[in-house]
Design a protein around this motif. Structure first.
Motif, PDB file in Angstrom:
ATOM      1  N   GLN A 102       0.830  -1.217   0.000  1.00 32.48           N
ATOM      2  CA  GLN A 102       0.000   0.000   0.000  1.00 32.48           C
ATOM      3  C   GLN A 102       0.857   1.258   0.000  1.00 32.48           C
ATOM      4  O   GLN A 102       0.507   2.256  -0.630  1.00 32.48           O
ATOM      5  N   VAL A 103       2.011   1.191   0.681  1.00 36.26           N
ATOM      6  CA  VAL A 103       2.933   2.342   0.673  1.00 36.26           C
ATOM      7  C   VAL A 103       3.507   2.523  -0.732  1.00 36.26           C
ATOM      8  O   VAL A 103       3.601   3.653  -1.254  1.00 36.26           O
ATOM      9  N   LEU A 104       3.890   1.408  -1.380  1.00 32.00           N
ATOM     10  CA  LEU A 104       4.414   1.482  -2.751  1.00 32.00           C
ATOM     11  C   LEU A 104       3.370   2.081  -3.698  1.00 32.00           C
ATOM     12  O   LEU A 104       3.686   2.947  -4.525  1.00 32.00           O
ATOM     13  N   ASP A 105       2.115   1.632  -3.564  1.00 30.38           N
ATOM     14  CA  ASP A 105       1.052   2.141  -4.435  1.00 30.38           C
ATOM     15  C   ASP A 105       0.854   3.641  -4.243  1.00 30.38           C
ATOM     16  O   ASP A 105       0.695   4.393  -5.214  1.00 30.38           O
ATOM     17  N   ALA A 106       0.871   4.073  -2.959  1.00 28.63           N
ATOM     18  CA  ALA A 106       0.705   5.501  -2.675  1.00 28.63           C
ATOM     19  C   ALA A 106       1.889   6.292  -3.226  1.00 28.63           C
ATOM     20  O   ALA A 106       1.723   7.400  -3.766  1.00 28.63           O
ATOM     21  N   ALA A 107       3.084   5.723  -3.112  1.00 32.26           N
ATOM     22  CA  ALA A 107       4.289   6.411  -3.593  1.00 32.26           C
ATOM     23  C   ALA A 107       4.221   6.612  -5.108  1.00 32.26           C
ATOM     24  O   ALA A 107       4.537   7.696  -5.621  1.00 32.26           O
ATOM     25  N   VAL A 108       3.796   5.576  -5.834  1.00 30.85           N
ATOM     26  CA  VAL A 108       3.696   5.680  -7.295  1.00 30.85           C
ATOM     27  C   VAL A 108       2.681   6.759  -7.659  1.00 30.85           C
ATOM     28  O   VAL A 108       2.928   7.608  -8.523  1.00 30.85           O
ATOM     29  N   LYS A 109       1.526   6.746  -6.976  1.00 29.01           N
ATOM     30  CA  LYS A 109       0.477   7.726  -7.262  1.00 29.01           C
ATOM     31  C   LYS A 109       0.979   9.156  -7.048  1.00 29.01           C
ATOM     32  O   LYS A 109       0.642  10.075  -7.794  1.00 29.01           O
ATOM     33  N   HIS A 110       1.814   9.343  -6.017  1.00 29.17           N
ATOM     34  CA  HIS A 110       2.294  10.690  -5.685  1.00 29.17           C
ATOM     35  C   HIS A 110       3.698  10.946  -6.231  1.00 29.17           C
ATOM     36  O   HIS A 110       4.388  11.855  -5.765  1.00 29.17           O
ATOM     37  N   ARG A 111       4.108  10.109  -7.176  1.00 29.57           N
ATOM     38  CA  ARG A 111       5.390  10.271  -7.884  1.00 29.57           C
ATOM     39  C   ARG A 111       6.582  10.374  -6.941  1.00 29.57           C
ATOM     40  O   ARG A 111       7.393  11.277  -7.017  1.00 29.57           O
ATOM     41  N   ARG A 112       6.658   9.426  -6.027  1.00 34.96           N
ATOM     42  CA  ARG A 112       7.805   9.383  -5.119  1.00 34.96           C
ATOM     43  C   ARG A 112       8.572   8.080  -5.321  1.00 34.96           C
ATOM     44  O   ARG A 112       7.985   7.042  -5.636  1.00 34.96           O
ATOM     45  N   LYS A 113       9.875   8.137  -5.087  1.00 31.62           N
ATOM     46  CA  LYS A 113      10.715   6.928  -5.094  1.00 31.62           C
ATOM     47  C   LYS A 113      10.689   6.312  -3.695  1.00 31.62           C
ATOM     48  O   LYS A 113      10.462   7.008  -2.698  1.00 31.62           O
ATOM     49  N   VAL A 114      10.968   5.009  -3.611  1.00 36.62           N
ATOM     50  CA  VAL A 114      10.923   4.305  -2.320  1.00 36.62           C
ATOM     51  C   VAL A 114      12.283   3.681  -2.040  1.00 36.62           C
ATOM     52  O   VAL A 114      12.882   3.047  -2.917  1.00 36.62           O
ATOM     53  N   ALA A 115      12.763   3.876  -0.795  1.00 37.66           N
ATOM     54  CA  ALA A 115      14.001   3.203  -0.353  1.00 37.66           C
ATOM     55  C   ALA A 115      13.685   2.408   0.902  1.00 37.66           C
ATOM     56  O   ALA A 115      12.993   2.892   1.798  1.00 37.66           O
ATOM     57  N   TYR A 116      14.180   1.166   0.963  1.00 42.35           N
ATOM     58  CA  TYR A 116      14.033   0.345   2.170  1.00 42.35           C
ATOM     59  C   TYR A 116      15.174   0.655   3.125  1.00 42.35           C
ATOM     60  O   TYR A 116      16.329   0.777   2.717  1.00 42.35           O
ATOM     61  N   VAL A 117      14.835   0.766   4.421  1.00 38.68           N
ATOM     62  CA  VAL A 117      15.845   1.034   5.445  1.00 38.68           C
ATOM     63  C   VAL A 117      15.762  -0.084   6.485  1.00 38.68           C
ATOM     64  O   VAL A 117      14.701  -0.313   7.067  1.00 38.68           O
ATOM     65  N   GLY A 118      16.861  -0.768   6.719  1.00 30.49           N
ATOM     66  CA  GLY A 118      16.863  -1.887   7.672  1.00 30.49           C
ATOM     67  C   GLY A 118      17.096  -3.187   6.924  1.00 30.49           C
ATOM     68  O   GLY A 118      16.451  -3.472   5.914  1.00 30.49           O
ATOM     69  N   ARG A 119      18.039  -3.966   7.425  1.00 25.82           N
ATOM     70  CA  ARG A 119      18.481  -5.182   6.731  1.00 25.82           C
ATOM     71  C   ARG A 119      17.332  -6.159   6.480  1.00 25.82           C
ATOM     72  O   ARG A 119      17.172  -6.708   5.399  1.00 25.82           O
ATOM     73  N   SER A 120      16.496  -6.369   7.519  1.00 29.00           N
ATOM     74  CA  SER A 120      15.429  -7.364   7.375  1.00 29.00           C
ATOM     75  C   SER A 120      14.380  -6.896   6.366  1.00 29.00           C
ATOM     76  O   SER A 120      13.788  -7.701   5.649  1.00 29.00           O
ATOM     77  N   MET A 121      14.157  -5.582   6.307  1.00 27.24           N
ATOM     78  CA  MET A 121      13.188  -5.042   5.342  1.00 27.24           C
ATOM     79  C   MET A 121      13.692  -5.288   3.916  1.00 27.24           C
ATOM     80  O   MET A 121      12.947  -5.759   3.047  1.00 27.24           O
ATOM     81  N   VAL A 122      14.958  -4.980   3.676  1.00 30.19           N
ATOM     82  CA  VAL A 122      15.542  -5.180   2.342  1.00 30.19           C
ATOM     83  C   VAL A 122      15.437  -6.657   1.954  1.00 30.19           C
ATOM     84  O   VAL A 122      15.010  -6.999   0.840  1.00 30.19           O
ATOM     85  N   ARG A 123      15.810  -7.542   2.887  1.00 31.05           N
ATOM     86  CA  ARG A 123      15.836  -8.971   2.577  1.00 31.05           C
ATOM     87  C   ARG A 123      14.424  -9.523   2.335  1.00 31.05           C
ATOM     88  O   ARG A 123      14.151 -10.178   1.329  1.00 31.05           O
ATOM     89  N   ASN A 124      13.501  -9.248   3.276  1.00 30.86           N
ATOM     90  CA  ASN A 124      12.153  -9.825   3.172  1.00 30.86           C
ATOM     91  C   ASN A 124      11.387  -9.318   1.959  1.00 30.86           C
ATOM     92  O   ASN A 124      10.691 -10.080   1.287  1.00 30.86           O
ATOM     93  N   MET A 125      11.515  -8.007   1.680  1.00 27.49           N
ATOM     94  CA  MET A 125      10.765  -7.466   0.547  1.00 27.49           C
ATOM     95  C   MET A 125      11.360  -7.960  -0.774  1.00 27.49           C
ATOM     96  O   MET A 125      10.649  -8.111  -1.765  1.00 27.49           O
ATOM     97  N   GLY A 126      12.664  -8.221  -0.770  1.00 20.60           N
ATOM     98  CA  GLY A 126      13.287  -8.836  -1.949  1.00 20.60           C
ATOM     99  C   GLY A 126      12.714 -10.218  -2.206  1.00 20.60           C
ATOM    100  O   GLY A 126      12.360 -10.568  -3.338  1.00 20.60           O
ATOM    101  N   VAL A 127      12.579 -11.003  -1.124  1.00 17.81           N
ATOM    102  CA  VAL A 127      12.008 -12.356  -1.225  1.00 17.81           C
ATOM    103  C   VAL A 127      10.562 -12.270  -1.716  1.00 17.81           C
ATOM    104  O   VAL A 127      10.142 -12.985  -2.639  1.00 17.81           O
ATOM    105  N   ALA A 128       9.766 -11.361  -1.114  1.00 18.28           N
ATOM    106  CA  ALA A 128       8.347 -11.241  -1.470  1.00 18.28           C
ATOM    107  C   ALA A 128       8.190 -10.825  -2.931  1.00 18.28           C
ATOM    108  O   ALA A 128       7.307 -11.322  -3.638  1.00 18.28           O
TER     109      ALA A 128
END
Length: 564
Positions: A252-278
């Motif tokens: 939902q954050v990604l969808d909102a970011a695209v709608k409002h023309r923003r780029k997204v960066a993951y912060v935190g090792r587990s976030m980077v790893r898990n979202m990569g897997v997903a």
């Protein structure tokens, strides 16, 4: 930690064709979920999670279920079934695999993918794994398991129906009944009803939200709130903190970011790893050119970026806590930043979360959280949904699982309200054994099982008493007293020297105490006491009484008496 049913003794032998249920974690706390099922000498385990420590457990990293009751029966384990990929259901498994490394592990595709990182970290190789999907039926020894789709705050969650000649158990895992989930994969109530028609002998239901009336809000109701946050903060940077496994929230954050023309960066090792897997497995849909690396943030103005961070629980070492403490190596909080805490307050974490909110606010950020906006919905069924389930399944016996004591009792009351006879609703805590024999669930006894603390690399070495010592050191301070006895004359040769840490700034406050210690030592020696240990105890009593009388404190007192 409470010990219910103190009168219970070790359970006797299991009746022929009986099914034994041994909860080793998750009943009496929210976390470290683990249940052992026994039939005909074989064991099946559902979940093996961790509990995160609270402020009363200083220095502890994780808390595990106690494997002691099954330690001499590891070879009898047919499989470990994982209901979903949250830490409180899979985090303890690497520690169980240290005891026997070839236990087959069963779970959905995403659950096993999230487990993979943990197995690598703990250097577990060649662990047999089996991916299962909803509606699949798989046999593990005498246990026939049928998997049922359920909706939760992580995709790919499963309930499991376990059939044995003793009857059928339906274990929900963690679940809710969101009727409009983002992935359109709803809790399969048709399967629940079908299993109910067949006859559910023991229904083990998630109790976490049983005290909350009504129905849990839809996940997608958060979208307009996020949209409003993005619109309001149009010239500022946005940081959203949530669990590193909450794929739907991040979507939902990604969808909102695209709608409002923003780029997204993951912060935190587990976030980077898990979202990569997903993303790799197709559970997270990331529009092209949306993701950027955290180190590239400086190339974009604040109103063109969103950071998705770990640390929504105020964990001291997490990304958000470091940002709040101005201690993060890349991200520095800026005046006007909007921070969204998109998760629940886990009981016991409130102080940590408020500390982070205060830190962020002090630096000029605007913090949006569950208390002031709908930026989080629960992953667990509320009372209304649980009532529905009881009416659909019509179970013969009910055993509430997953929750603190109050949650278990509230869930039991819901079962009774829907017509389950009171004597067929068993409310038990960790270690209390329940046998299903001839269609009736009864408490059969209790096995010893406590908290197992992981501290650094040591597992189980920390005891409750050493934690008590740590709490005293942290809260009350430390006083050492050194006295030297002359071995020839038997009199005090030097000292007593008194030093304090965390108790008083200046050791001079003890000047009036020293003559009192000297007098007591001389009196004791005069009555024939020459044992060093007894003299140490004497010093501890004198100092303890003085500190208590004059300062109302109870520091740790370490007396040392040596002979010269």
């Amino acid at each position: 930690m409470s010990h219910p049913h103190p009168e219970l003794s070790e359970p006797g032998p299991l009746a022929p064709n009986g099914l034994r249920v041994i909860p080793l974690g998750g009943l009496g706390e929210v976390g470290r979920n683990m249940t052992v099922f026994e039939f005909d000498g074989k064991l099946l385990i559902v979940d093996c999670g961790v509990l995160f420590p609270d402020e009363n457990q200083p220095g502890v990293d994780l808390i595990l279920p106690d494997f002691q009751p099954i330690r001499d029966r590891l070879d009898d384990i047919e499989a470990v079934v994982l209901t979903h990929g949250h830490e409180d259901h899979i985090g303890g498994l690497p520690y169980l695999l240290r005891e026997r490394g070839d236990i087959p592990v069963v779970g959905s595709k995403l659950t096993l993918a999230l487990l993979e990182g943990k197995l690598k970290e703990h250097r577990h190789r060649n662990v047999p794994q089996q991916v299962v999907v909803e509606n699949e039926i798989v046999r593990f020894g005498p246990f026939e398991c049928e998997f049922v789709a359920v909706n939760h705050s992580i995709p790919d969650a499963l309930a499991v129906a376990i059939r044995t000649p003793a009857g059928m158990v339906l274990h929900t895992g963690d679940f809710k009944m969101d009727q409009l989930p983002l992935d359109n994969r709803i809790t399969d109530l048709r399967a629940f009803a079908r299993l109910g028609e067949e006859g559910v002998d023991l229904f083990m239901t998630d109790s976490t939200n049983s005290e909350v009336p009504g129905f849990t809000t839809h996940e997608r109701d958060i979208a307009p709130v996020l949209d409003r946050v993005f619109t309001t903060a149009k010239n500022q940077r946005i940081i959203v903190a949530c669990f590193a496994s909450h794929v739907h929230r991040v979507q939902q954050v990604l969808d909102a970011a695209v709608k409002h023309r923003r780029k997204v960066a993951y912060v935190g090792r587990s976030m980077v790893r898990n979202m990569g897997v997903a993303r790799d497995l197709g559970y997270l849909h990331v529009p092209g050119d949306t993701l950027i690396d955290m180190r590239d943030l400086e190339n974009y103005p604040p109103n063109q970026v969103v950071l998705v961070s770990t640390g929504s629980q105020g964990e001291p070492m997490s990304a958000l806590s470091r940002i709040a403490a101005k201690d993060h190596h890349v991200v520095e909080i800026q005046k006007g930043d909007t921070i969204v805490l998109a998760s629940s307050l886990i009981p016991g974490n409130e102080n940590s979360v408020y500390r982070v909110i205060n830190g962020l606010t002090r630096h000029g950020a605007h913090v949006v959280h569950k208390g002031n906006a709908l930026v989080h919905v629960s992953g667990h069924a509320s009372a209304g949904e649980l009532l529905y389930c009881y009416n659909i399944v019509k179970p013969r016996n009910v055993m509430p699982v997953h929750g603190e004591i109050r949650h278990l009792h509230a869930n039991a009351e819901l079962a009774r309200q829907t017509g389950v006879p009171a004597e067929n609703v068993v409310v038990v805590e960790d270690g209390v054994v329940v046998d299903l024999v001839d269609g009736t669930a009864v408490v059969a006894g209790k096995v010893d099982c406590g908290y197992v603390f992981v501290d650094g690399s040591s597992v189980g070495d920390i005891t409750e008493s050493s934690l008590k010592d740590r709490r005293i050191l942290g809260d009350e301070g430390f006083i050492s007293v050194i006295a030297v006895m002359d071995s020839v004359t038997g009199k005090l040769a030097a000292g007593p020297e008194i030093h304090a840490r965390g108790f008083a700034e200046d050791d001079a406050i003890f000047d009036g105490l020293k003559p009192r210690i000297e007098a007591e030592i001389e009196r004791a020696i005069g009555t024939g006491v020459d044992d060093m240990y007894q003299l140490q105890q004497l010093i501890r009593r004198v100092v303890g009484k003085w500190v208590s009388d004059t300062h109302r404190r109870r520091p740790m007192i370490i007396p040392v008496v040596v002979e010269s």
